[in-house]
Write an enzyme that holds these catalytic residues in place. Structure first.
Site: not given
Length: 173
Positions: A10-12
């Site tokens: 997902g969001c890094f």
């Protein structure tokens, strides 16, 4: 000898901190992998037309911190049953994946996935794919070490995304 591990969760922004402060971890870099566009930008990836996933590339010393340990941390950062993204972040670029850099990593990743599936921890199938690593493109500088640069926004974003609640419920029992 330094090796690389690459994970999409997902969001890094949310994937750097869990790996960042262990002995044997030399560097955790936010970036993009798996797509067809050369030198993608954040906007290209976010639009979903580059085929890339947001990833973290981890440079580590396997004699100090093993790949199996990295896999254990990785699984505990995601919802491995969600094939449409992670938490509030939806779309291909936010899906989870393990990108392997060697046959040995592939074997270890497959084994860890099988063990998780057999554990009964989740009632739904484990959907996180194991893929061959491709070219890694480093994300723009403002994305690097975001949890350090913008701790307030990082904490708020994690809380609003549903990630922390899910991880607490499913991994910290």
């Amino acid at each position: 000898m330094i090796e690389k591990a690459t994970f999409a969760g997902g969001c890094f922004w949310c994937m750097v901190k869990p790996f960042d402060s262990w002995d044997g971890i030399h560097k955790v870099t936010s970036g993009y992998m798996g797509g067809h566009l050369e030198n993608p930008t954040y906007e290209d990836v976010k639009k979903g037309n580059s085929g890339h996933l947001e990833v973290v590339e981890i440079q580590f010393d396997p004699t100090i911190f093993s790949y199996d340990q990295l896999l254990e941390i990785f699984w505990q950062q995601i919802d491995p049953t969600d094939g449409g993204g992670q938490f509030q972040d939806r779309g291909e670029s936010y899906t989870s994946a393990i990108f392997v850099h060697s046959e040995e990593q592939k074997i270890q990743a497959e084994k860890s996935k099988e063990l998780l599936a057999a554990s009964g921890k989740f009632s739904k199938p484990i959907l996180t794919p194991i893929r061959d690593a491709k070219v890694f493109f480093e994300a723009e500088d403002y994305h690097q070490d975001y949890y350090k640069k913008s701790p307030k926004h990082y904490k708020e974003d994690r809380a609003q995304s549903g990630r922390d609640e899910f991880l607490s419920k499913n991994w910290n029992e």
